[in-house]
Design a protein around this motif. Sequence first.
Motif, PDB file in Angstrom:
ATOM      1  N   UNK A 135     -13.554   6.014  -9.070  1.00  0.00           N
ATOM      2  CA  UNK A 135     -13.998   7.412  -9.158  1.00  0.00           C
ATOM      3  C   UNK A 135     -13.116   8.183 -10.133  1.00  0.00           C
ATOM      4  N   UNK A 136     -11.810   7.956 -10.062  1.00  0.00           N
ATOM      5  CA  UNK A 136     -10.863   8.679 -10.917  1.00  0.00           C
ATOM      6  C   UNK A 136     -10.959   8.260 -12.384  1.00  0.00           C
ATOM      7  N   UNK A 137     -11.032   6.940 -12.635  1.00  0.00           N
ATOM      8  CA  UNK A 137     -10.831   6.455 -13.999  1.00  0.00           C
ATOM      9  C   UNK A 137     -11.985   5.676 -14.611  1.00  0.00           C
ATOM     10  N   UNK A 138     -12.925   5.240 -13.817  1.00  0.00           N
ATOM     11  CA  UNK A 138     -14.036   4.470 -14.371  1.00  0.00           C
ATOM     12  C   UNK A 138     -13.853   2.978 -14.201  1.00  0.00           C
ATOM     13  N   UNK A 139     -14.506   2.215 -15.065  1.00  0.00           N
ATOM     14  CA  UNK A 139     -14.618   0.766 -14.900  1.00  0.00           C
ATOM     15  C   UNK A 139     -13.682  -0.012 -15.827  1.00  0.00           C
ATOM     16  N   UNK A 140     -12.426   0.328 -15.802  1.00  0.00           N
ATOM     17  CA  UNK A 140     -11.445  -0.350 -16.648  1.00  0.00           C
ATOM     18  C   UNK A 140     -11.131  -1.753 -16.137  1.00  0.00           C
ATOM     19  N   UNK A 141     -10.525  -2.532 -17.004  1.00  0.00           N
ATOM     20  CA  UNK A 141     -10.148  -3.910 -16.694  1.00  0.00           C
ATOM     21  C   UNK A 141      -9.151  -3.963 -15.529  1.00  0.00           C
TER      22      UNK A 141
ATOM     23  N   UNK B  70      -3.285   1.356 -13.384  1.00  0.00           N
ATOM     24  CA  UNK B  70      -1.891   1.673 -13.111  1.00  0.00           C
ATOM     25  C   UNK B  70      -1.776   2.114 -11.652  1.00  0.00           C
ATOM     26  N   UNK B  71      -0.945   1.443 -10.837  1.00  0.00           N
ATOM     27  CA  UNK B  71      -0.844   1.800  -9.420  1.00  0.00           C
ATOM     28  C   UNK B  71      -0.139   3.129  -9.150  1.00  0.00           C
ATOM     29  N   UNK B  72       0.576   3.648 -10.134  1.00  0.00           N
ATOM     30  CA  UNK B  72       1.283   4.920  -9.969  1.00  0.00           C
ATOM     31  C   UNK B  72       0.383   6.111 -10.278  1.00  0.00           C
ATOM     32  N   UNK B  73      -0.413   5.986 -11.327  1.00  0.00           N
ATOM     33  CA  UNK B  73      -1.220   7.124 -11.793  1.00  0.00           C
ATOM     34  C   UNK B  73      -2.716   6.945 -11.557  1.00  0.00           C
ATOM     35  N   UNK B  74      -3.157   5.717 -11.360  1.00  0.00           N
ATOM     36  CA  UNK B  74      -4.585   5.437 -11.243  1.00  0.00           C
ATOM     37  C   UNK B  74      -5.292   5.350 -12.586  1.00  0.00           C
ATOM     38  N   UNK B  75      -4.545   5.494 -13.670  1.00  0.00           N
ATOM     39  CA  UNK B  75      -5.144   5.441 -15.009  1.00  0.00           C
ATOM     40  C   UNK B  75      -5.714   4.062 -15.276  1.00  0.00           C
ATOM     41  N   UNK B  76      -6.868   4.058 -15.949  1.00  0.00           N
ATOM     42  CA  UNK B  76      -7.470   2.807 -16.354  1.00  0.00           C
ATOM     43  C   UNK B  76      -6.690   2.192 -17.501  1.00  0.00           C
TER      44      UNK B  76
ATOM     45  N   UNK C  66       0.835  -1.212   0.000  1.00  0.00           N
ATOM     46  CA  UNK C  66       0.000   0.000   0.000  1.00  0.00           C
ATOM     47  C   UNK C  66       0.868   1.260   0.000  1.00  0.00           C
ATOM     48  N   UNK C  67       1.904   1.266   0.822  1.00  0.00           N
ATOM     49  CA  UNK C  67       2.763   2.448   0.953  1.00  0.00           C
ATOM     50  C   UNK C  67       3.702   2.651  -0.234  1.00  0.00           C
ATOM     51  N   UNK C  68       3.867   1.635  -1.064  1.00  0.00           N
ATOM     52  CA  UNK C  68       4.871   1.668  -2.123  1.00  0.00           C
ATOM     53  C   UNK C  68       4.379   2.212  -3.459  1.00  0.00           C
ATOM     54  N   UNK C  69       3.099   2.557  -3.550  1.00  0.00           N
ATOM     55  CA  UNK C  69       2.583   3.155  -4.785  1.00  0.00           C
ATOM     56  C   UNK C  69       1.424   4.084  -4.434  1.00  0.00           C
ATOM     57  N   UNK C  70       1.065   4.916  -5.378  1.00  0.00           N
ATOM     58  CA  UNK C  70      -0.005   5.892  -5.158  1.00  0.00           C
ATOM     59  C   UNK C  70      -1.334   5.200  -4.865  1.00  0.00           C
ATOM     60  N   UNK C  71      -1.605   4.116  -5.581  1.00  0.00           N
ATOM     61  CA  UNK C  71      -2.825   3.335  -5.391  1.00  0.00           C
ATOM     62  C   UNK C  71      -2.416   1.893  -5.093  1.00  0.00           C
ATOM     63  N   UNK C  72      -3.300   1.158  -4.456  1.00  0.00           N
ATOM     64  CA  UNK C  72      -2.958  -0.227  -4.093  1.00  0.00           C
ATOM     65  C   UNK C  72      -4.103  -1.159  -4.499  1.00  0.00           C
ATOM     66  N   UNK C  73      -3.829  -2.399  -4.656  1.00  0.00           N
ATOM     67  CA  UNK C  73      -2.639  -3.177  -4.401  1.00  0.00           C
ATOM     68  C   UNK C  73      -2.050  -3.585  -5.757  1.00  0.00           C
ATOM     69  N   UNK C  74      -0.811  -3.203  -6.003  1.00  0.00           N
ATOM     70  CA  UNK C  74      -0.132  -3.589  -7.240  1.00  0.00           C
ATOM     71  C   UNK C  74       0.010  -5.108  -7.288  1.00  0.00           C
ATOM     72  N   UNK C  75      -0.098  -5.688  -8.470  1.00  0.00           N
ATOM     73  CA  UNK C  75       0.002  -7.146  -8.593  1.00  0.00           C
ATOM     74  C   UNK C  75       1.436  -7.657  -8.407  1.00  0.00           C
ATOM     75  N   UNK C  76       2.419  -6.840  -8.693  1.00  0.00           N
ATOM     76  CA  UNK C  76       3.818  -7.112  -8.360  1.00  0.00           C
ATOM     77  C   UNK C  76       4.285  -5.946  -7.499  1.00  0.00           C
ATOM     78  N   UNK C  77       5.013  -6.260  -6.451  1.00  0.00           N
ATOM     79  CA  UNK C  77       5.435  -5.197  -5.524  1.00  0.00           C
ATOM     80  C   UNK C  77       6.234  -4.137  -6.278  1.00  0.00           C
ATOM     81  N   UNK C  78       5.914  -2.858  -6.073  1.00  0.00           N
ATOM     82  CA  UNK C  78       6.600  -1.774  -6.786  1.00  0.00           C
ATOM     83  C   UNK C  78       8.117  -1.701  -6.577  1.00  0.00           C
ATOM     84  N   UNK C  79       8.628  -2.319  -5.540  1.00  0.00           N
ATOM     85  CA  UNK C  79      10.083  -2.307  -5.314  1.00  0.00           C
ATOM     86  C   UNK C  79      10.793  -3.458  -6.037  1.00  0.00           C
TER      87      UNK C  79
END
Length: 191
Positions: free
Chosen positions: A157-163, A166-172, A97-110
């Motif tokens: 809320x930010x990007x809609x109902x994408x598949x 992106x954990x960094x930007x929240x982009x769908x 959770x702490x390692x990216x803007x949004x969580x949970x990334x499927x591979x750890x951001x580090x």
Amino acid sequence: DLGIIAILHRATKDLLKMGEQLGLNDARTDYLAQRLQITEQAINTLWCEQSQYFYCRDVLTNSLAKVKTSAALLTVYAGLTSDEQTKIINTATEDFIESSQFSVASTHPKEEKYEPQRYWRGPIWLHINWMIAIGLKEAGFVTTAEKIQDDTRNLVVKSGYYEYFNPETGAGCGGKDFSWTAAIALHWLLD
């Protein structure tokens, strides 16, 4: 694959519970109970004592694929962790959770293999977040589960109902107006 193992294990437990409620007790339920035992006895072969983490197994080398992924976090959802492992997995989830803007990334951001938009190498999947949060909440880690739920809601809320996202930007990413994302949002995120 830890994710498949964990989801199948939880689903099998649910099927057995339904069978019990329906009064079924036969070869089919015996088979399912045996499958649960096999998984419960084998799961710790995927635990690395040194790094205190569950990993998928590389079938070509018969060794642990030591890349931290969200699949390990699903072991709590499946009820496959000891009390100590559950605490460790909660701490690992907090680190995700702490390692990216949004969580949970499927591979750890580090991780060196992390790629925030490449299928299963980093993106966020809402149905996976939902299962991780359920497991942690049931295990008593409500704050972590609520953080995942809040981050997930913010993605929609930010990007809609994408598949996936992106954990960094929240982009769908991937397909737009994706049904499983909408289903999770309706079930878990939206009032």
